[in-house]
Design a protein around this motif. Structure first.
Motif, PDB file in Angstrom:
ATOM      1  N   PHE A 125      30.203  40.422   6.270  1.00  0.00           N
ATOM      2  CA  PHE A 125      30.211  41.831   6.659  1.00  0.00           C
ATOM      3  C   PHE A 125      31.277  42.581   5.863  1.00  0.00           C
ATOM      4  CE2 PHE A 125      31.517  45.287   9.622  1.00  0.00           C
ATOM      5  CZ  PHE A 125      30.309  45.971   9.684  1.00  0.00           C
ATOM      6  N   GLY A 126      32.439  41.962   5.709  1.00  0.00           N
ATOM      7  CA  GLY A 126      33.503  42.583   4.922  1.00  0.00           C
ATOM      8  C   GLY A 126      33.086  42.798   3.476  1.00  0.00           C
ATOM      9  N   GLU A 127      32.401  41.818   2.901  1.00  0.00           N
ATOM     10  CA  GLU A 127      31.938  41.956   1.522  1.00  0.00           C
ATOM     11  C   GLU A 127      30.905  43.081   1.399  1.00  0.00           C
ATOM     12  OE1 GLU A 127      29.557  39.448  -1.904  1.00  0.00           O
ATOM     13  OE2 GLU A 127      30.642  38.320  -0.370  1.00  0.00           O
ATOM     14  N   ALA A 128      29.984  43.127   2.338  1.00  0.00           N
ATOM     15  CA  ALA A 128      28.943  44.164   2.288  1.00  0.00           C
ATOM     16  C   ALA A 128      29.553  45.553   2.445  1.00  0.00           C
ATOM     17  CB  ALA A 128      27.894  43.915   3.363  1.00  0.00           C
ATOM     18  N   THR A 129      30.423  45.714   3.423  1.00  0.00           N
ATOM     19  CA  THR A 129      30.987  47.041   3.652  1.00  0.00           C
ATOM     20  C   THR A 129      31.963  47.447   2.550  1.00  0.00           C
ATOM     21  OG1 THR A 129      32.643  46.125   5.176  1.00  0.00           O
ATOM     22  CG2 THR A 129      30.607  47.003   6.145  1.00  0.00           C
ATOM     23  N   LYS A 130      32.554  46.473   1.880  1.00  0.00           N
ATOM     24  CA  LYS A 130      33.389  46.788   0.713  1.00  0.00           C
ATOM     25  C   LYS A 130      32.526  47.415  -0.380  1.00  0.00           C
ATOM     26  CE  LYS A 130      35.268  43.941  -2.533  1.00  0.00           C
ATOM     27  NZ  LYS A 130      35.938  42.719  -2.985  1.00  0.00           N
ATOM     28  N   ASN A 131      31.318  46.901  -0.544  1.00  0.00           N
ATOM     29  CA  ASN A 131      30.389  47.492  -1.513  1.00  0.00           C
ATOM     30  C   ASN A 131      30.034  48.919  -1.113  1.00  0.00           C
ATOM     31  OD1 ASN A 131      29.695  45.494  -3.581  1.00  0.00           O
ATOM     32  ND2 ASN A 131      29.047  44.273  -1.847  1.00  0.00           N
ATOM     33  N   CYS A 132      29.794  49.132   0.168  1.00  0.00           N
ATOM     34  CA  CYS A 132      29.486  50.485   0.651  1.00  0.00           C
ATOM     35  C   CYS A 132      30.638  51.437   0.323  1.00  0.00           C
ATOM     36  CB  CYS A 132      29.233  50.480   2.159  1.00  0.00           C
ATOM     37  SG  CYS A 132      27.766  49.588   2.682  1.00  0.00           S
ATOM     38  N   SER A 133      31.848  51.007   0.647  1.00  0.00           N
ATOM     39  CA  SER A 133      33.022  51.856   0.425  1.00  0.00           C
ATOM     40  C   SER A 133      33.213  52.205  -1.043  1.00  0.00           C
ATOM     41  CB  SER A 133      34.281  51.165   0.948  1.00  0.00           C
ATOM     42  OG  SER A 133      34.197  51.003   2.333  1.00  0.00           O
ATOM     43  N   SER A 134      33.081  51.224  -1.914  1.00  0.00           N
ATOM     44  CA  SER A 134      33.309  51.498  -3.335  1.00  0.00           C
ATOM     45  C   SER A 134      32.233  52.423  -3.897  1.00  0.00           C
ATOM     46  CB  SER A 134      33.409  50.204  -4.137  1.00  0.00           C
ATOM     47  OG  SER A 134      32.170  49.543  -4.195  1.00  0.00           O
ATOM     48  N   CYS A 135      31.011  52.271  -3.426  1.00  0.00           N
ATOM     49  CA  CYS A 135      29.941  53.161  -3.892  1.00  0.00           C
ATOM     50  C   CYS A 135      30.187  54.589  -3.401  1.00  0.00           C
ATOM     51  CB  CYS A 135      28.585  52.646  -3.409  1.00  0.00           C
ATOM     52  SG  CYS A 135      27.181  53.502  -4.153  1.00  0.00           S
ATOM     53  N   HIS A 136      30.564  54.729  -2.143  1.00  0.00           N
ATOM     54  CA  HIS A 136      30.848  56.066  -1.615  1.00  0.00           C
ATOM     55  C   HIS A 136      32.027  56.695  -2.340  1.00  0.00           C
ATOM     56  CE1 HIS A 136      28.617  56.105   2.483  1.00  0.00           C
ATOM     57  NE2 HIS A 136      27.902  55.518   1.558  1.00  0.00           N
ATOM     58  N   GLU A 137      33.012  55.888  -2.668  1.00  0.00           N
ATOM     59  CA  GLU A 137      34.191  56.404  -3.373  1.00  0.00           C
ATOM     60  C   GLU A 137      33.812  56.966  -4.749  1.00  0.00           C
ATOM     61  OE1 GLU A 137      38.039  57.505  -3.613  1.00  0.00           O
ATOM     62  OE2 GLU A 137      37.198  56.464  -1.881  1.00  0.00           O
ATOM     63  N   THR A 138      32.908  56.310  -5.422  1.00  0.00           N
ATOM     64  CA  THR A 138      32.533  56.696  -6.780  1.00  0.00           C
ATOM     65  C   THR A 138      31.405  57.719  -6.827  1.00  0.00           C
ATOM     66  OG1 THR A 138      33.152  54.484  -7.524  1.00  0.00           O
ATOM     67  CG2 THR A 138      31.780  55.789  -9.019  1.00  0.00           C
ATOM     68  N   TYR A 139      30.415  57.570  -5.966  1.00  0.00           N
ATOM     69  CA  TYR A 139      29.156  58.333  -6.114  1.00  0.00           C
ATOM     70  C   TYR A 139      28.887  59.331  -4.994  1.00  0.00           C
ATOM     71  CZ  TYR A 139      28.297  54.794  -9.637  1.00  0.00           C
ATOM     72  OH  TYR A 139      28.394  53.967 -10.735  1.00  0.00           O
ATOM     73  N   ARG A 140      29.885  59.662  -4.210  1.00  0.00           N
ATOM     74  CA  ARG A 140      29.683  60.602  -3.102  1.00  0.00           C
ATOM     75  C   ARG A 140      30.721  61.707  -3.170  1.00  0.00           C
ATOM     76  NH1 ARG A 140      30.379  59.028   3.227  1.00  0.00           N
ATOM     77  NH2 ARG A 140      29.548  60.930   4.098  1.00  0.00           N
ATOM     78  N   ILE A 141      30.284  62.916  -2.936  1.00  0.00           N
ATOM     79  CA  ILE A 141      31.192  64.055  -2.885  1.00  0.00           C
ATOM     80  C   ILE A 141      31.821  64.111  -1.503  1.00  0.00           C
ATOM     81  CG2 ILE A 141      31.373  66.577  -2.979  1.00  0.00           C
ATOM     82  CD1 ILE A 141      28.946  66.532  -4.892  1.00  0.00           C
ATOM     83  N   LYS A 142      33.112  64.176  -1.463  1.00  0.00           N
ATOM     84  CA  LYS A 142      33.819  64.273  -0.185  1.00  0.00           C
ATOM     85  C   LYS A 142      33.856  65.736   0.243  1.00  0.00           C
ATOM     86  CE  LYS A 142      36.506  60.398  -1.678  1.00  0.00           C
ATOM     87  NZ  LYS A 142      35.626  60.220  -2.813  1.00  0.00           N
ATOM     88  N   ARG A 143      33.521  65.959   1.502  1.00  0.00           N
ATOM     89  CA  ARG A 143      33.555  67.351   2.022  1.00  0.00           C
ATOM     90  C   ARG A 143      34.564  67.483   3.099  1.00  0.00           C
ATOM     91  NH1 ARG A 143      27.542  69.759   1.561  1.00  0.00           N
ATOM     92  NH2 ARG A 143      27.230  68.948  -0.466  1.00  0.00           N
TER      93      ARG A 143
END
Length: 143
Positions: A125-143
């Protein structure tokens, strides 16, 4: 309760493929909501707020696997803007990196499908959610 939510989340990810043709922004938003619901359920298991259950754990990783497979298709060139999207232009500038991020999520989900106890669940679960976090950090606009 969690099982019902996970089944509904899995169905939502599957149904978004149909919606992607008509409205890819809505489809990706729905798929991300399903992933978010699975992540909340997984966090409850990892924190021992919910008892570990192998079937529930596998359902969480199935939602991740389904999303990893479907999500790259929800970002066509024609769906960069509109629909209150938080998708960053970096997605289209670095399409290969973006697709690789979903491939890594898929790999993590595949590992998670084999969990048999709380310790192995936490690791996967930690590995999967780490992938989620890194993708959001790079490819998502923070509002």
């Amino acid at each position: 309760m969690i099982r019902t939510v996970l089944v509904a989340a899995g169905l939502a990810v599957g149904m978004t493929a149909v919606l992607a043709q008509a409205d890819p922004i809505a489809a990706r938003r729905d798929a991300m909501k399903a992933v978010g619901a699975a992540t909340r359920d997984g966090a409850a298991i990892a924190k021992e707020q919910t008892p570990f259950d192998a079937a529930k754990a596998q359902a969480i990783f199935k939602v991740y696997a389904d999303a990893a497979k479907a999500m790259p298709e929800f970002y066509p060139e024609t769906a960069k803007m509109g629909g209150e999207t938080t998708a960053s232009p970096k997605i289209w500038e670095d399409k290969a990196g973006f697709q690789a991020a979903f491939a890594r999520l898929g790999e993590a989900a595949a590992k998670g499908a084999a969990v048999t106890d709380l310790a192995s669940f936490r690791t996967a679960f930690g590995e999967a959610t780490k992938n989620c976090s890194s993708c959001h950090e790079t490819y998502r606009i923070k509002r």
